[in-house]
Design an enzyme around this catalytic site. Structure first.
Site, PDB file in Angstrom:
ATOM      1  N   HIS A   1     -39.654 -30.659 -13.100  1.00  0.00           N
ATOM      2  CA  HIS A   1     -38.990 -29.357 -13.051  1.00  0.00           C
ATOM      3  C   HIS A   1     -39.497 -28.419 -14.133  1.00  0.00           C
ATOM      4  O   HIS A   1     -40.238 -28.813 -15.028  1.00  0.00           O
ATOM      5  CB  HIS A   1     -37.473 -29.529 -13.152  1.00  0.00           C
ATOM      6  CG  HIS A   1     -36.979 -30.125 -14.432  1.00  0.00           C
ATOM      7  ND1 HIS A   1     -36.824 -29.393 -15.593  1.00  0.00           N
ATOM      8  CD2 HIS A   1     -36.593 -31.396 -14.746  1.00  0.00           C
ATOM      9  CE1 HIS A   1     -36.353 -30.172 -16.550  1.00  0.00           C
ATOM     10  NE2 HIS A   1     -36.209 -31.403 -16.073  1.00  0.00           N
TER      11      HIS A   1
ATOM     12  N   CYS B   1     -36.534 -36.596 -17.381  1.00  0.00           N
ATOM     13  CA  CYS B   1     -37.315 -35.899 -16.367  1.00  0.00           C
ATOM     14  C   CYS B   1     -38.631 -35.387 -16.939  1.00  0.00           C
ATOM     15  O   CYS B   1     -38.865 -35.407 -18.141  1.00  0.00           O
ATOM     16  CB  CYS B   1     -36.510 -34.734 -15.792  1.00  0.00           C
ATOM     17  SG  CYS B   1     -35.085 -35.264 -14.805  1.00  0.00           S
TER      18      CYS B   1
END
Length: 200
Positions: free
Chosen positions: A143, A159
């Protein structure tokens, strides 16, 4: 020599047996997205993440790939192995996982209700690619981020972060179902040996 410079100096020996090292013109601290040449052809449409070296490449076909600087999770919080892109979202909403709240309640407890897409404190940034295994969400994402200083470091909740302009570029290039291979330092040692895998 700083660890970051040392790490960049070894990029040419970084690729696994399935992906030869990009033949980079220079080994610098430049975190800019760029096209690189591979030492051997690779099919288009794959993402290879080199978590210990803070970059990923998206293959373009033949011997071409796009290189992106990334941030990854703190030690012990990263996904490894392979997954597939099971969902793509523009300006995704974010909700901390139960594990995040349990591990760091002072940080994530007050955000348990989540943040809408586009919110300046939403850690997913402009785009998110959701990683799935066996048809199930792993709760790991590739992301964007508004925390520009995090890129090139290991400190996220797990992440893989890119600059917002880079995740937009990657998002537009890849398809649903794209294979993602995440390589750890231990993978580098197993494939290349400790001397080549060592990044300072």
């Amino acid at each position: 020599m700083s660890p970051l410079i040392n790490r960049r100096a070894f990029l040419a020996s970084a690729m696994s047996a399935s992906l030869a090292a990009p033949a980079l013109a220079s080994q610098t601290q430049d975190l800019s997205r760029r096209e690189v040449r591979l030492k051997q052809p690779e099919p288009a449409g794959r993402i290879y993440v080199f978590a210990d070296q803070h970059f990923l490449v998206a293959t373009l076909g033949e011997d071409r790939a796009m290189w992106y600087a990334i941030a990854v999770g703190a030690p012990g919080r990263n996904l490894s192995g392979s997954a597939r892109i099971g969902r793509k979202e523009e300006f995704p909403a974010w909700v901390p996982t139960a594990n995040m709240i349990r591990r760091e309640p002072a940080i994530y407890g007050k955000l348990a209700g989540g943040l809408p897409g586009g919110h300046p404190r939403n850690p997913l940034g402009a785009r998110a690619l959701y990683l799935y295994r066996g048809g199930k969400d792993t709760y790991f994402r590739i992301h964007g981020t508004n925390d520009l200083g995090s890129i090139g470091n290991s400190g996220s909740a797990g992440c893989i972060r890119l600059f917002n302009q880079d995740i937009i570029d990657l998002f537009d290039r890849i398809e649903m179902g794209t294979k993602v291979v995440i390589r750890t330092y231990e993978d580098s040692v197993r494939i290349e040996g400790e001397e080549l895998a060592y990044r300072g």
